[in-house]
Structure formats: structure tokens, C-alpha cells
Design a protein around this motif. Structure first.
Motif, PDB file in Angstrom:
ATOM      1  N   VAL A 187       0.832  -1.209   0.000  1.00  0.00           N
ATOM      2  CA  VAL A 187       0.000   0.000   0.000  1.00  0.00           C
ATOM      3  C   VAL A 187       0.863   1.254   0.000  1.00  0.00           C
ATOM      4  O   VAL A 187       0.651   2.176  -0.801  1.00  0.00           O
ATOM      5  N   ILE A 188       1.861   1.309   0.896  1.00  0.00           N
ATOM      6  CA  ILE A 188       2.669   2.527   0.969  1.00  0.00           C
ATOM      7  C   ILE A 188       3.527   2.693  -0.279  1.00  0.00           C
ATOM      8  O   ILE A 188       3.766   3.809  -0.745  1.00  0.00           O
ATOM      9  N   LEU A 189       3.982   1.581  -0.877  1.00  0.00           N
ATOM     10  CA  LEU A 189       4.738   1.680  -2.131  1.00  0.00           C
ATOM     11  C   LEU A 189       3.876   2.285  -3.237  1.00  0.00           C
ATOM     12  O   LEU A 189       4.324   3.170  -3.974  1.00  0.00           O
ATOM     13  N   ARG A 190       2.646   1.813  -3.345  1.00  0.00           N
ATOM     14  CA  ARG A 190       1.763   2.350  -4.388  1.00  0.00           C
ATOM     15  C   ARG A 190       1.351   3.787  -4.092  1.00  0.00           C
ATOM     16  O   ARG A 190       1.222   4.609  -5.005  1.00  0.00           O
ATOM     17  N   ALA A 191       1.164   4.097  -2.812  1.00  0.00           N
ATOM     18  CA  ALA A 191       0.812   5.474  -2.453  1.00  0.00           C
ATOM     19  C   ALA A 191       1.967   6.426  -2.710  1.00  0.00           C
ATOM     20  O   ALA A 191       1.774   7.550  -3.181  1.00  0.00           O
ATOM     21  N   VAL A 192       3.184   5.959  -2.432  1.00  0.00           N
ATOM     22  CA  VAL A 192       4.353   6.827  -2.592  1.00  0.00           C
ATOM     23  C   VAL A 192       4.756   6.974  -4.049  1.00  0.00           C
ATOM     24  O   VAL A 192       5.081   8.070  -4.510  1.00  0.00           O
ATOM     25  N   PHE A 193       4.716   5.865  -4.811  1.00  0.00           N
ATOM     26  CA  PHE A 193       5.254   5.904  -6.176  1.00  0.00           C
ATOM     27  C   PHE A 193       4.192   5.819  -7.263  1.00  0.00           C
ATOM     28  O   PHE A 193       4.496   6.057  -8.433  1.00  0.00           O
ATOM     29  N   GLY A 194       2.973   5.434  -6.912  1.00  0.00           N
ATOM     30  CA  GLY A 194       1.877   5.537  -7.860  1.00  0.00           C
ATOM     31  C   GLY A 194       1.709   4.403  -8.842  1.00  0.00           C
ATOM     32  O   GLY A 194       0.707   4.354  -9.546  1.00  0.00           O
ATOM     33  N   ASP A 233       0.010  15.868 -13.114  1.00  0.00           N
ATOM     34  CA  ASP A 233      -1.309  15.296 -12.837  1.00  0.00           C
ATOM     35  C   ASP A 233      -1.254  14.126 -11.867  1.00  0.00           C
ATOM     36  O   ASP A 233      -2.296  13.640 -11.427  1.00  0.00           O
ATOM     37  N   ARG A 234      -0.059  13.671 -11.538  1.00  0.00           N
ATOM     38  CA  ARG A 234       0.069  12.517 -10.657  1.00  0.00           C
ATOM     39  C   ARG A 234      -0.265  12.876  -9.209  1.00  0.00           C
ATOM     40  O   ARG A 234      -0.011  13.997  -8.762  1.00  0.00           O
ATOM     41  N   THR A 235      -0.856  11.913  -8.483  1.00  0.00           N
ATOM     42  CA  THR A 235      -1.265  12.158  -7.094  1.00  0.00           C
ATOM     43  C   THR A 235      -0.417  11.385  -6.085  1.00  0.00           C
ATOM     44  O   THR A 235      -0.691  11.442  -4.885  1.00  0.00           O
ATOM     45  N   ASP A 236       0.608  10.663  -6.553  1.00  0.00           N
ATOM     46  CA  ASP A 236       1.440   9.915  -5.617  1.00  0.00           C
ATOM     47  C   ASP A 236       2.352  10.861  -4.838  1.00  0.00           C
ATOM     48  O   ASP A 236       2.580  12.017  -5.221  1.00  0.00           O
ATOM     49  N   VAL A 237       2.893  10.368  -3.739  1.00  0.00           N
ATOM     50  CA  VAL A 237       3.680  11.192  -2.825  1.00  0.00           C
ATOM     51  C   VAL A 237       4.967  11.679  -3.487  1.00  0.00           C
ATOM     52  O   VAL A 237       5.363  12.839  -3.300  1.00  0.00           O
ATOM     53  N   LEU A 238       5.645  10.831  -4.245  1.00  0.00           N
ATOM     54  CA  LEU A 238       6.873  11.253  -4.908  1.00  0.00           C
ATOM     55  C   LEU A 238       6.616  12.428  -5.831  1.00  0.00           C
ATOM     56  O   LEU A 238       7.375  13.418  -5.831  1.00  0.00           O
ATOM     57  N   ALA A 239       5.558  12.357  -6.627  1.00  0.00           N
ATOM     58  CA  ALA A 239       5.233  13.466  -7.539  1.00  0.00           C
ATOM     59  C   ALA A 239       4.947  14.741  -6.761  1.00  0.00           C
ATOM     60  O   ALA A 239       5.384  15.835  -7.148  1.00  0.00           O
ATOM     61  N   MET A 240       4.222  14.609  -5.647  1.00  0.00           N
ATOM     62  CA  MET A 240       3.916  15.789  -4.831  1.00  0.00           C
ATOM     63  C   MET A 240       5.189  16.395  -4.255  1.00  0.00           C
ATOM     64  O   MET A 240       5.333  17.618  -4.183  1.00  0.00           O
ATOM     65  N   MET A 241       6.135  15.539  -3.823  1.00  0.00           N
ATOM     66  CA  MET A 241       7.400  16.049  -3.295  1.00  0.00           C
ATOM     67  C   MET A 241       8.183  16.795  -4.371  1.00  0.00           C
ATOM     68  O   MET A 241       8.771  17.855  -4.107  1.00  0.00           O
ATOM     69  N   LEU A 242       8.202  16.243  -5.567  1.00  0.00           N
ATOM     70  CA  LEU A 242       8.953  16.886  -6.647  1.00  0.00           C
ATOM     71  C   LEU A 242       8.327  18.202  -7.073  1.00  0.00           C
ATOM     72  O   LEU A 242       9.032  19.106  -7.542  1.00  0.00           O
ATOM     73  N   ARG A 243       7.015  18.325  -6.914  1.00  0.00           N
ATOM     74  CA  ARG A 243       6.326  19.569  -7.296  1.00  0.00           C
ATOM     75  C   ARG A 243       6.334  20.600  -6.174  1.00  0.00           C
ATOM     76  O   ARG A 243       6.169  21.795  -6.426  1.00  0.00           O
TER      77      ARG A 243
END
Length: 447
Positions: free
Chosen positions: A161-168, A236-246
Motif C-alpha cells: 500500500v505505501i509503495l503504491r501510495a508513494v510511487f503511484g 497530474d500525478r497524485t502519488d507522494v513522490l510526484a507531490m514532493m517533486l512539485r
């Protein structure tokens, strides 16, 4: 000739004299061994004799005041972070200097602002389907009528779950992380309660193995960041990694790659082991309480969740996975209740002891989800995620995840009850789990 009384930082007012809680007359070496081998039992035994505040001399932390009173805990959690700040040393020793566990003061506040959005409000609703999918996938081959442990299956669910939430998404790199993270978490949890080593002493030592796993992790994360930065739909991505990069700080700066790697490792480690451990305790507790289990199974067939939420709160209270929240005194002195603690001392808020406070929780050793039905938990007495500005940033996400996992399993399985004694506590280093892994027997429901 008498020593001059201490003064405040401006040198104007004399400070109160140091007044520490009572300390057991146990040699430091004995305290160190007892704390290292069985800190939970050691704390409970000392608390029975010395009450809700006592002083110890501990490995890693040195002079330490242990607090087991909700009112005193509130004073600690609401204290100015320049007076009482991040405990030293902390989990950044294994997670890295860019982890939120490493930061203090303004840096800590800024980082929390960046991390909060993915794990609160509407954002966490996006993860409910992922949690249900991973639970159904993991439980498809569960044996019927045969006892098995739930801890490892819960570890796999929460990690996925956390892998998919973090990396999408899935991919080769995430498969590598699935292989790498569990043994690293187990090893690092044990090393985290030992003294820091300046050297790794070779690749065959625990420290050398941890360093090698971290090198492998960094290489994988570097690839994932490169892939994300070149993704045309990154915005447009909602995963945590994308949010961190933005995300950017107030001054327009961004997180460094090293900080992102440390923070993602923090989420992967803290975001799956503690939640999985609590779920294993939930099965251990519920299988020994038929009335609560029957009521929860009935509720799972509806859209209601009040009793399930109450049961999760009660599991977290009675089976506390993380047993203390730590702080460090940075001011010349810190006044708390009748005590005056000097600079350089550590403070441990004993979460497990406070969860047994009879004033806050009548008949505290009884497992009773009804105590939380229609009642919000006491802010300073129910503290499985710590408190104050350092309360776990993923607390809301973790409780939502446990709710969905339990609902999904109760909808698809009947759990047998047992009259066997409760499982004993097992220390994995940082977290505590059921010694036998939260063993249950299930039968698939005709749904």
C-alpha cells in the motif's frame, strides 16, 4: 564557597534549582542491560515503585526523566520546541539526516507542511481502493481451518500500500524495494536501539549489511526520481513522490534528492511496520473477545464504521506498538510539574504506561472497544502516535488503512475465537509485536 545559581539566557533572572524525580538505586550498567534487553518490562517495574515520574541513566540517551502522567505529557507536548525539542539521538541515525525525524524547529515545521497534504483530507480517499485491492490479493490463499500468523501478511499488505501510495505504480524498481525494505527495516529497527558506530566494521557485520542495503535503496530511488522527472504527466500525478517533486518551501526552494530519499525511506519504514504490527495485535485481541468480534463482523456488512473505529482505538491503547515519545531539553532548565530538569537531559513520555492510566481509562487493562463508541479519545492520554508538533504525520492515513483492512477481512472471513492466553510482547527493536505473530484461524464466508 557556594556556587552561584544558574541564570536564564539573558543573564537576568536566577533559574530554579534542578529538582529531578526519584531514581532507582540500580547501577548504570544494570539499568543499561535491563533497558536494552526488556525496556517495556523494566519501565513497568520501576514505575510500580516510583510512580509516574522517575529518573534513569540510559544507553544512548544518558540522563533521562520518564513521564507516565497525561497532565505532564501535555506540558511536554505543548512546550516551545526551542525549550524541549527533538530527542537526541533519534531515528535519523538509520533513516538519514533528511528525514523528518532528524529535523527540529523551523526546519521541522516546514517539512511537515510539505508532507501533510498527501496524508490528510481528500487525498487519503484516493488510497482506499488500493488498500482493499492489496488486502484481497494477500488473503486469496489464506488457509481455512488452520492456524497461521497474521503479522507477515499484514506487513506485505501495508508495504504494498505505501509503495503504491508513494510511487503511484508498479515496476521493476518497486519489486526491488519489496525485496529490500522488509529485511532492512528489521535490521535497522534493532540497530536503532544500540549505540551508534562510527564504522561499519565490514560488510558481514549488521552495520555493514545495513549500509549496503541503504546503498542499494539510494540507487533505486535515484532511478525512480529520474523516471518521475521525465514523466510528461508529472503535474497530474497524485502519488507522494510526484507531490514532493512539485512542492516548494515558502522561499521557493525545493527538497534535495538526498532529502527526498531520506523522507521516502521514512515513509516506507514507518508507514508499514507500525501499522502492520497494530493489525496483528487487532487479530490477536479480537479472536479472544467473541462479543466484540461478533459485533464487528455484523457491522462490516453495513456502511457503518463506528464500532470498528472504536476497536482500532482500543487496540492501539491496549497493545501499544511504540512505547515512548522522546524529547531533549535544550533550555538551561525545563520546569514540569514539581520537577526542574536540566539542559542536556532526555525526557521519555511512556505511552504504554499512560495508556493504562485508570483516571483516563477505567479498568485500563480490560479490552473494551465500547469505551470509545461515541467518545473521542483523550488528547493527552491516548497517544499511540505521540503528541504535539512531532505527532506522526501519517496518523490519519494509518487509521484509515487499518479500518479498510479490517473491514475487508471481516467481510470475507469468519475468525474463530479462542480461549488461549494472550500472546506475549515481542520487541523488534523499535516496535512491539505479538510474540507468535497474531495467530488466528479463519473460514471463508459465502459472500
Amino acid at each position: 564557597m557556594s556556587e552561584a545559581p544558574p541564570v536564564d539566557q539573558q543573564g537576568a533572572l536566577p533559574l530554579p534549582a534542578v529538582r529531578l524525580p526519584p531514581a532507582p538505586r540500580i547501577p548504570k550498567a544494570v539499568q543499561s542491560i535491563a533497558f536494552t534487553l526488556s525496556r517495556r518490562r523494566t519501565m513497568e517495574n520501576i514505575a510500580r515503585r516510583y510512580g509516574k515520574a522517575f529518573t534513569l541513566n540510559l544507553p544512548l540517551f544518558g540522563g533521562t526523566v520518564v513521564i507516565a502522567d497525561p497532565g505532564l505529557a501535555k506540558q511536554i507536548f505543548t512546550a516551545n520546541p526551542t525549550v524541549v525539542g527533538n530527542i537526541q539521538p533519534n531515528l535519523s541515525r538509520v533513516l538519514g539526516p533528511g528525514s523528518v525525524f532528524a529535523l527540529d524547529g523551523a526546519d521541522h515545521r516546514k517539512r511537515r507542511r510539505l508532507l501533510t497534504p498527501p496524508f490528510h483530507g481528500k487525498s487519503i480517499k484516493n488510497y482506499e481502493q488500493i488498500i482493499e485491492e492489496e488486502t484481497l490479493h494477500e488473503t486469496v490463499d489464506w488457509p481455512e481451518g488452520k492456524e497461521f500468523e497474521t503479522l507477515e501478511p499484514m506487513m506485505r499488505i501495508t508495504l504494498n500500500v505505501i509503495l503504491r501510495a508513494v510511487f503511484g505504480a508498479d515496476g521493476a524498481e518497486l519489486d526491488e524495494l519489496r525485496r529490500l525494505i522488509p529485511p532492512w527495516v528489521t535490521l535497522s529497527s534493532r540497530l536503532a536501539v544500540l549505540s551508534t558506530r562510527k564504522r561499519t566494521y565490514g560488510r558481514y557485520t549488521p552495520w555493514g549489511q545495513a549500509a549496503e542495503k541503504r546503498r542499494q535503496y539510494d540507487a533505486i530511488i535515484d532511478k525512480l526520481i529520474n523516471n518521475a522527472e521525465s514523466d510528461p504527466i508529472l503535474d497530474d500525478r497524485t502519488d507522494v513522490l510526484a507531490m514532493m517533486l512539485r512542492s516548494t518551501y515558502e522561499d521557493g526552494s525545493v527538497m534535495s534528492r538526498q532529502d527526498i530519499g531520506d523522507e521516502l525511506l521514512t515513509l516506507l519504514a514507518a508507514g508499514h511496520e507500525t501499522t502492520a504490527s497494530t493489525l496483528a495485535w487487532a487479530f490477536e485481541r479480537l479472536s479472544r473477545h467473541p462479543e466484540a468480534l461478533t459485533a464487528l463482523a455484523s457491522e462490516a456488512d453495513t456502511d457503518d464504521s463506528e464500532l470498528r473505529q472504536a476497536a482500532i482505538l482500543e487496540v492501539q491503547r491496549t497493545a501499544t506498538v511504540i512505547d515512548f515519545a522522546g524529547r531533549h531539553v535544550y533550555a538551561p532548565v525545563f520546569e514540569i510539574g514539581e520537577w526542574v530538569i536540566p539542559q542536556g537531559y532526555s525526557i521519555m513520555v511512556s505511552i504504554s504506561a499512560i495508556h493504562k492510566d485508570a483516571a483516563a481509562f477505567p479498568d485500563p487493562r480490560k479490552f473494551d472497544p465500547q469505551r470509545f463508541v461515541g467518545v473521542r479519545p483523550h488528547t493527552n492520554a491516548w497517544i499511540p502516535f505521540g503528541g504535539g508538533t512531532r505527532r506522526c504525520v501519517g496518523a490519519t492515513f494509518a487509521n484509515m488503512e487499518m479500518d479498510v483492512v479490517l473491514r475487508t477481512i471481516l467481510r470475507h472471513f469468519d475468525i474463530e475465537t479462542t480461549t488461549a492466553p494472550g500472546e506475549k510482547w515481542h520487541s523488534r527493536g523499535v516496535a512491539f509485536t505479538p510474540k507468535n505473530g497474531g495467530r488466528i484461524v479463519v473460514h471463508r464466508r459465502n459472500t
